[in-house]
Structure formats: C-alpha cells, structure tokens
Design a protein around this motif. Structure first.
Motif, PDB file in Angstrom:
ATOM      1  N   SER A  29      43.469  18.345  27.120  1.00 14.82           N
ATOM      2  CA  SER A  29      44.309  17.161  27.284  1.00 14.82           C
ATOM      3  C   SER A  29      45.423  17.433  28.286  1.00 14.82           C
ATOM      4  O   SER A  29      45.785  18.586  28.564  1.00 14.82           O
ATOM      5  CB  SER A  29      44.911  16.745  25.940  1.00 14.82           C
ATOM      6  OG  SER A  29      45.902  17.682  25.537  1.00 14.82           O
ATOM      7  N   GLN A  83      44.749   2.678  23.018  1.00 15.47           N
ATOM      8  CA  GLN A  83      43.568   3.341  23.571  1.00 15.47           C
ATOM      9  C   GLN A  83      43.825   3.775  25.020  1.00 15.47           C
ATOM     10  O   GLN A  83      43.464   4.891  25.417  1.00 15.47           O
ATOM     11  CB  GLN A  83      42.362   2.404  23.515  1.00 15.47           C
ATOM     12  CG  GLN A  83      41.081   3.033  24.062  1.00 15.47           C
ATOM     13  CD  GLN A  83      39.917   2.048  24.052  1.00 15.47           C
ATOM     14  OE1 GLN A  83      39.986   0.987  23.439  1.00 15.47           O
ATOM     15  NE2 GLN A  83      38.855   2.400  24.744  1.00 15.47           N
ATOM     16  N   GLU A  87      43.830   7.580  26.564  1.00 15.61           N
ATOM     17  CA  GLU A  87      43.057   7.960  27.758  1.00 15.61           C
ATOM     18  C   GLU A  87      43.965   8.588  28.810  1.00 15.61           C
ATOM     19  O   GLU A  87      43.577   9.566  29.471  1.00 15.61           O
ATOM     20  CB  GLU A  87      42.341   6.734  28.317  1.00 15.61           C
ATOM     21  CG  GLU A  87      41.213   6.232  27.417  1.00 15.61           C
ATOM     22  CD  GLU A  87      40.655   4.903  27.881  1.00 15.61           C
ATOM     23  OE1 GLU A  87      41.291   4.262  28.761  1.00 15.61           O
ATOM     24  OE2 GLU A  87      39.583   4.494  27.361  1.00 15.61           O
ATOM     25  N   GLY A  90      44.575  12.075  28.066  1.00 11.26           N
ATOM     26  CA  GLY A  90      43.359  12.888  27.994  1.00 11.26           C
ATOM     27  C   GLY A  90      42.905  13.177  26.586  1.00 11.26           C
ATOM     28  O   GLY A  90      42.146  14.119  26.342  1.00 11.26           O
ATOM     29  N   TYR A  92      40.587  11.945  24.520  1.00 12.10           N
ATOM     30  CA  TYR A  92      39.428  11.063  24.492  1.00 12.10           C
ATOM     31  C   TYR A  92      38.826  10.874  23.096  1.00 12.10           C
ATOM     32  O   TYR A  92      38.298   9.795  22.807  1.00 12.10           O
ATOM     33  CB  TYR A  92      38.378  11.568  25.485  1.00 12.10           C
ATOM     34  CG  TYR A  92      38.913  11.541  26.902  1.00 12.10           C
ATOM     35  CD1 TYR A  92      39.171  10.340  27.545  1.00 12.10           C
ATOM     36  CD2 TYR A  92      39.211  12.726  27.577  1.00 12.10           C
ATOM     37  CE1 TYR A  92      39.704  10.302  28.830  1.00 12.10           C
ATOM     38  CE2 TYR A  92      39.746  12.708  28.856  1.00 12.10           C
ATOM     39  CZ  TYR A  92      39.995  11.487  29.481  1.00 12.10           C
ATOM     40  OH  TYR A  92      40.524  11.456  30.741  1.00 12.10           O
ATOM     41  N   ALA A  95      40.857   8.073  21.807  1.00 14.72           N
ATOM     42  CA  ALA A  95      40.508   6.844  22.514  1.00 14.72           C
ATOM     43  C   ALA A  95      39.187   6.279  22.002  1.00 14.72           C
ATOM     44  O   ALA A  95      39.026   5.065  21.854  1.00 14.72           O
ATOM     45  CB  ALA A  95      40.419   7.118  24.016  1.00 14.72           C
ATOM     46  N   HIS A  96      38.238   7.168  21.700  1.00 17.81           N
ATOM     47  CA  HIS A  96      36.933   6.716  21.194  1.00 17.81           C
ATOM     48  C   HIS A  96      37.081   6.042  19.839  1.00 17.81           C
ATOM     49  O   HIS A  96      36.481   4.989  19.586  1.00 17.81           O
ATOM     50  CB  HIS A  96      35.974   7.901  21.090  1.00 17.81           C
ATOM     51  CG  HIS A  96      34.662   7.554  20.471  1.00 17.81           C
ATOM     52  ND1 HIS A  96      33.739   6.730  21.086  1.00 17.81           N
ATOM     53  CD2 HIS A  96      34.117   7.898  19.263  1.00 17.81           C
ATOM     54  CE1 HIS A  96      32.684   6.583  20.303  1.00 17.81           C
ATOM     55  NE2 HIS A  96      32.896   7.275  19.199  1.00 17.81           N
ATOM     56  N   SER A  99      38.530   2.604  20.137  1.00 17.76           N
ATOM     57  CA  SER A  99      37.592   1.614  20.660  1.00 17.76           C
ATOM     58  C   SER A  99      36.770   0.993  19.533  1.00 17.76           C
ATOM     59  O   SER A  99      36.177  -0.069  19.704  1.00 17.76           O
ATOM     60  CB  SER A  99      36.661   2.255  21.688  1.00 17.76           C
ATOM     61  OG  SER A  99      35.759   3.170  21.076  1.00 17.76           O
ATOM     62  N   SER A 262      36.410  20.749  24.260  1.00 16.74           N
ATOM     63  CA  SER A 262      37.445  19.732  24.066  1.00 16.74           C
ATOM     64  C   SER A 262      38.065  19.827  22.701  1.00 16.74           C
ATOM     65  O   SER A 262      39.025  19.154  22.397  1.00 16.74           O
ATOM     66  CB  SER A 262      36.832  18.337  24.258  1.00 16.74           C
ATOM     67  OG  SER A 262      35.834  18.112  23.273  1.00 16.74           O
TER      68      SER A 262
END
Length: 276
Positions: A29, A83, A87, A90, A92, A95-96, A99, A262
């Motif tokens: 990130s 979200q 993003e 970083g 993610y 963010a997922h 969503s 990640s």
C-alpha cells in the motif's frame, strides 16, 4: 523512517497518530511505502505527513488498518467515496469489499409479538426475521413454575417454595412461545408460571405486566413499534409489530503475510461489531 514507531498524519486538516506497524499492515500500500519513505507525494511537514485527502473518511481507513475489519455506522452512505479513498491508498482488499456494499449495509429487521389473554393465563408468541435476535431474547426470558395456594393474578409467589425454571418452547429458530398465569391443579393448589425478563429481576405472573415489560425491553433494545392490531377478536389475540435497522456484521480481512505479497488472502464474516 521505517524504524520510527509513532507516525503523525495530517489528512485534510485532521490529525491522526498511529504506529508505523499499523500503516504497514499491507506492505504494497502507499501508506506502507510512505512510512518507508518510498512515496514522495506524502510531504513531511514539521514531523507530520501531510495528505491532501478527506480526513473524515480516513478515520474509517484507520479503523480498518487497526482491526482488519470493515464495520460502518448504520447511517453510512458514502461507499463509493470511501472505495475511491481505499484505492488511492493502495488498499485494494478494502476497496474490493466496499464495492460489495450490499454486504455492509444495515438490514431492516422485523419482530412481532402476539399476546392472548384467556381467563387466568396469558400466552405469548414472538416471531423475528433475525434468528440471532430471537436467540438473544430467549436468553433474557425465563419462565418459572411452582405450586401455590390461592387464586388470581396478584397472588404473590412464596419465597419459601422453590420455583423451577422451564425452557421456552422454540417451534423454530425464528420464534418462541411461553405463558404465564395460573391453572387449576388439585384441591386449593394451583400451578403458577412467572416470567422474568433480564435485566429486570422481578418474577411477574400478570400477563398484562409481562407484556408491558416485554414491549419496554424491545424499545430499549432499539426497536420501534410500527403497528398494533387484533388478529382474532374472538380469541383476543393482540399483535404488536416492531422494526429496527440491524447493523451488518463486520467483514474481517484474513491476512497472510508473505514476502512480496499484498498480505491478503480473503474476507470473512465476523460477529464483532464496532460502533461509530
């Protein structure tokens, strides 16, 4: 900077103080790279990292980094904005999850209480759209039974005679049944059923009193009374319908830290809920 334990950030004018290890939860990130001095966009001013982003939304970012859970207030609506912030940093995996906002939004919960008064007994049946609420309510309600002399709603139970707790009837995971009052046994003896609803310590035999305490308990637990009606007038069945917004269970990130990864494996449901 990587050896610095305490990090101060000024995000949109809002100040945050945290540990470097918190910001390094996800090594790829931008926040982790910032701590490692690998992201020049975050300016260090007077010992604080200045970030020109939304400070209010960053509080949810910090909560996520500290708990590895996504748990939002019932009135939260800025899923798309949060979200975008995730993003930008970083993050993610966060963010997922955002969503899939349908997993995070609170759900409307319905609960119905049916009450029937017949001579010296009162019958209760509680239906709920959420089985966990019924389970929790069943743990609060205890029915006690015992023999007593005399008649009537107002005959007090004798502290000299032990009362036996009875299990509630559970026709399904979504409802429960219990009753209170007296019924004829033999001679001048009556079987008496008392109801206690925690945290109230009283043992009540009068159906009207039990109904009042039950409704008050639901209101204190966040339910709102939306309708009352008589289901069957000849049987005197009264129906009370409640609703409330039930906060979604937090979604937890399962971290699997490996070099160069990640740091995220999957997201799972968690029963831990955090208030805002």
């Amino acid at each position: 900077m990587s050896s610095r334990e305490v990090v101060v950030l000024s995000v949109g004018g809002v100040r945050f103080v945290t540990r470097a290890s918190t910001l390094q939860q996800f090594p790829e990130s931008r926040l982790a790279r910032m701590v490692n001095d690998d992201d020049r966009e975050f300016k260090l001013v007077n010992g604080e990292f200045f970030v020109d982003r939304d400070g209010a939304l960053f509080s949810y970012i910090m909560d996520f980094l500290r708990t590895l859970q996504v748990s939002l207030p019932t009135d939260f609506s800025d899923y798309q904005r949060l979200q975008r912030e995730a993003e930008f940093y970083g993050l993610y995996p966060l963010a997922h999850l955002l969503s899939q906002e349908h997993l995070l939004k609170p759900r409307l919960e319905i609960l119905e209480v049916r009450f029937s008064l017949q001579e010296m007994q009162a019958f209760f049946r509680i239906f709920g759209s959420c089985s966990s609420t019924i389970e929790a309510l069943a743990e609060q309600i205890t029915v006690f039974t015992g023999q007593q002399s005399g008649q009537g709603w107002n005959s007090p139970f004798s502290s000299q005679k032990p009362l036996v707790p009875l299990p509630l009837e559970r026709p399904s995971h979504h409802d429960m049944v219990f009753l209170c009052g007296t019924e004829y046994s033999a001679g001048d003896q009556f079987v008496a059923r008392y109801v206690s609803i925690k945290p109230d310590k009283r043992k009540l035999i009068n159906g009207t009193n039990v109904l009042g305490l039950l409704l008050d308990t639901l209101l204190k637990d966040g339910f709102r009374l939306i309708s009352t009606r008589t289901v069957a007038s000849e049987e005197k069945v009264e129906c009370y319908t409640f609703e409330r917004m039930k906060r979604a269970a937090g979604l937890a990130i399962m971290v699997n830290q490996t070099p160069g990864s990640s740091g995220v494996a999957q997201a799972t449901r968690s029963h831990i809920q955090k208030g805002k």
